[in-house]
Motif scaffolding. Structure first.
Motif, PDB file in Angstrom:
ATOM      1  N   CYS A  24       3.233   5.990   8.490  1.00 15.82           N
ATOM      2  CA  CYS A  24       2.001   6.316   7.800  1.00 15.82           C
ATOM      3  C   CYS A  24       1.328   8.167   7.484  1.00 15.82           C
ATOM      4  O   CYS A  24       0.721   7.360   8.631  1.00 15.82           O
ATOM      5  CB  CYS A  24       1.037   4.855   7.460  1.00 15.82           C
ATOM      6  N   CYS A  55       1.123  -1.105   0.243  1.00 16.95           N
ATOM      7  CA  CYS A  55       0.097  -0.442  -0.335  1.00 16.95           C
ATOM      8  C   CYS A  55       1.342   1.494   0.003  1.00 16.95           C
ATOM      9  O   CYS A  55       2.036   0.992   0.632  1.00 16.95           O
ATOM     10  CB  CYS A  55      -1.001   0.334   1.084  1.00 16.95           C
ATOM     11  N   TYR A  56      -0.034   2.414  -0.426  1.00 20.10           N
ATOM     12  CA  TYR A  56       1.001   3.628  -0.228  1.00 20.10           C
ATOM     13  C   TYR A  56       1.872   3.633   0.908  1.00 20.10           C
ATOM     14  O   TYR A  56       3.179   3.759   1.460  1.00 20.10           O
ATOM     15  CB  TYR A  56      -0.027   5.252  -0.442  1.00 20.10           C
ATOM     16  N   GLY A  57       1.373   3.321   2.815  1.00 20.12           N
ATOM     17  CA  GLY A  57       1.934   3.909   3.716  1.00 20.12           C
ATOM     18  C   GLY A  57       3.348   2.687   3.710  1.00 20.12           C
ATOM     19  O   GLY A  57       4.504   3.657   4.120  1.00 20.12           O
ATOM     20  N   VAL A  58       3.611   1.130   3.420  1.00 17.98           N
ATOM     21  CA  VAL A  58       4.026   1.259   3.376  1.00 17.98           C
ATOM     22  C   VAL A  58       5.284   1.015   2.529  1.00 17.98           C
ATOM     23  O   VAL A  58       6.429   0.794   2.125  1.00 17.98           O
ATOM     24  CB  VAL A  58       4.001  -0.909   2.707  1.00 17.98           C
ATOM     25  N   ALA A  70       6.198   2.174   8.897  1.00 18.23           N
ATOM     26  CA  ALA A  70       4.339   2.502   9.031  1.00 18.23           C
ATOM     27  C   ALA A  70       3.764   2.501   9.969  1.00 18.23           C
ATOM     28  O   ALA A  70       3.031   3.300  10.006  1.00 18.23           O
ATOM     29  CB  ALA A  70       4.405   2.143   7.510  1.00 18.23           C
ATOM     30  N   CYS A 124      -8.175   2.036   6.532  1.00 22.13           N
ATOM     31  CA  CYS A 124      -7.688   2.841   5.692  1.00 22.13           C
ATOM     32  C   CYS A 124      -8.357   2.663   4.389  1.00 22.13           C
ATOM     33  O   CYS A 124      -9.214   1.419   4.223  1.00 22.13           O
ATOM     34  CB  CYS A 124      -6.285   2.680   5.424  1.00 22.13           C
ATOM     35  N   LYS A 128      -1.906   8.593   7.026  1.00 15.99           N
ATOM     36  CA  LYS A 128      -2.925   7.970   7.647  1.00 15.99           C
ATOM     37  C   LYS A 128      -3.208   7.758   9.045  1.00 15.99           C
ATOM     38  O   LYS A 128      -3.336   7.823  10.079  1.00 15.99           O
ATOM     39  CB  LYS A 128      -3.246   6.920   7.082  1.00 15.99           C
ATOM     40  N   VAL A 129      -1.872   6.845   9.215  1.00 16.19           N
ATOM     41  CA  VAL A 129      -1.306   6.295  10.859  1.00 16.19           C
ATOM     42  C   VAL A 129      -2.033   7.818  11.456  1.00 16.19           C
ATOM     43  O   VAL A 129      -1.978   8.302  12.931  1.00 16.19           O
ATOM     44  CB  VAL A 129      -0.727   5.544  11.181  1.00 16.19           C
ATOM     45  N   THR A 177      -6.152   1.248  11.226  1.00 21.01           N
ATOM     46  CA  THR A 177      -6.768   1.549   9.976  1.00 21.01           C
ATOM     47  C   THR A 177      -6.474  -0.439   9.451  1.00 21.01           C
ATOM     48  O   THR A 177      -7.189  -0.097   7.945  1.00 21.01           O
ATOM     49  CB  THR A 177      -5.261   1.697   9.493  1.00 21.01           C
ATOM     50  N   THR A 178      -6.093  -0.916   9.241  1.00 23.31           N
ATOM     51  CA  THR A 178      -6.395  -2.290   9.225  1.00 23.31           C
ATOM     52  C   THR A 178      -7.522  -2.948   9.491  1.00 23.31           C
ATOM     53  O   THR A 178      -7.393  -4.643   9.170  1.00 23.31           O
ATOM     54  CB  THR A 178      -5.316  -2.712   8.251  1.00 23.31           C
ATOM     55  N   THR A 233      -7.496  -0.581   3.075  1.00 20.13           N
ATOM     56  CA  THR A 233      -7.851  -1.724   3.868  1.00 20.13           C
ATOM     57  C   THR A 233      -9.386  -2.109   2.298  1.00 20.13           C
ATOM     58  O   THR A 233      -8.925  -3.118   2.692  1.00 20.13           O
ATOM     59  CB  THR A 233      -7.867  -1.659   4.966  1.00 20.13           C
TER      60      THR A 233
HETATM   61  S1  SF4 Z   1      -2.764   3.451   6.962  1.00 21.69           S
HETATM   62 FE1  SF4 Z   1      -1.524   1.158   7.227  1.00 21.69          FE
HETATM   63  S2  SF4 Z   1      -2.202  -0.015   5.627  1.00 21.69           S
HETATM   64 FE2  SF4 Z   1      -3.135   2.347   4.746  1.00 21.69          FE
HETATM   65  S3  SF4 Z   1      -1.186   3.287   3.104  1.00 21.69           S
HETATM   66 FE3  SF4 Z   1      -1.013   2.818   5.841  1.00 21.69          FE
HETATM   67  S4  SF4 Z   1       0.770   1.538   6.070  1.00 21.69           S
HETATM   68 FE4  SF4 Z   1      -1.109   1.098   3.785  1.00 21.69          FE
END
Ligand code: SF4
Length: 286
Positions: free
Chosen positions: A95, A12-15, A72, A198, A97-98, A167-168, A201
């Motif tokens: 990440c 995913c983007y964050g990883v 992330a 996310c 988003k986190v 998020t997951t 996810t």
């Molecule tokens: S929140 Fe988690 S699953 Fe979503 S893009 Fe970020 S690292 Fe990936």
């Protein structure tokens, strides 16, 4: 045999952001540490390790005070404070988003809200987010945890409640938990729900559900400790009688594919494209 590969399978983007930037740091620094596994995937970890990354479990292991990567999933608040005290430079690859969830819960905690955090209690992301929620919070992993969470809310005397989620986490379970929470609190509590699952996810879980209905055999590729991979397995299992979860193509028992017409392949957020390609190649040559 027809092979279907999920469009959303893989990083995913964050990883991707964390792995790419960790690789760049290795290129420009003599020594780089990473606090915990950068992603829940042993192949990715090994590749970085082979290129010189030092994986540590605790900042105290970083005796040379080398640059340290935050992965992330993010880390608890105390880690930032500890690094500052010890003079360790952090490369924060949490990440965005986190980080946004950390910001939300911090703001609501400041506004005197009680916070329910739905998520896996031992997952690093949840542990990190929980630390930003403050003392007036409760982590809910199983539906059975809701009773204790509500008891804590009532004994705190708080009248405002925020619910956020890892998020997951599974969308379906989260919706069910929200209904359950609503049934256990009365009108004196002002409830605010922010669905922080996310999008990557959610879309991956939806695609997995659809795909697993169309195939006779489902292969989920991902790390053994990967929470989002485990969920893809559970979703597939509801729709398809034969589902396997593997980290590497070597774990596939090809004899099980005899008589199978359609195979579906999906991969978790921390699975590199290479692992997906290897499985596709193996099946094509079967
Ligand atoms: S929140 Fe988690 S699953 Fe979503 S893009 Fe970020 S690292 Fe990936």
């Amino acid at each position: 045999m027809e092979i279907m590969v999920g469009k959303t399978a893989g990083f995913c983007y964050g990883v991707k952001n964390a792995v790419d930037n960790a690789t760049k740091e290795l290129e420009s620094n003599e020594k780089v540490c990473c606090l915990g596994e950068i992603v829940h995937n042993s192949k990715v970890v090994k590749e970085l390790e082979d290129n010189g990354m030092i994986f540590i479990k605790d900042l105290s292991e970083n005796t040379d005070k080398c640059k340290t990567i935050i992965r992330a999933h993010g880390v608890p608040k105390a880690i930032y404070e500890e690094a500052k005290e010890k003079g360790i430079e952090l490369v924060d690859l949490t990440c965005p988003k986190v980080l946004k969830i950390h910001k939300i819960v911090s703001e609501y905690a400041d506004k005197d809200y009680f916070i329910f955090l739905v998520g896996n209690k031992v997952h690093p992301e949840t542990l990190g987010t929980a630390s930003f929620c403050g003392v007036n919070s409760h982590t809910i992993e199983q539906e059975e945890d809701i009773d204790d969470a509500v008891k804590n809310l009532i004994s705190s005397g708080k009248k405002n409640l925020l619910v956020v989620v890892q998020t997951t986490f599974s969308m379906e379970k989260f919706d069910k938990y929200i209904e359950n929470i609503k049934s256990k609190i009365d009108d004196t509590i002002n409830l605010e729900v922010i669905n922080t699952i996310c999008n990557a996810t959610r879309i991956r879980q939806e695609e997995t559900a659809e795909m697993s209905k169309l195939v006779d055999y489902m292969i989920i590729i991902g790390g053994k400790n990967s929470s989002n991979t485990k969920k893809l397995y559970e979703i597939s299992y509801e729709n398809c009688s034969k589902v396997i979860c593997i980290e590497d193509k070597s774990e596939i028992d090809l004899s099980e594919l005899n008589g199978v017409d359609k195979v579906g392949i999906m991969a978790g957020a921390s699975t590199p494209q290479k692992s997906v390609d290897e499985v596709v190649e193996l099946l094509k040559n079967t």
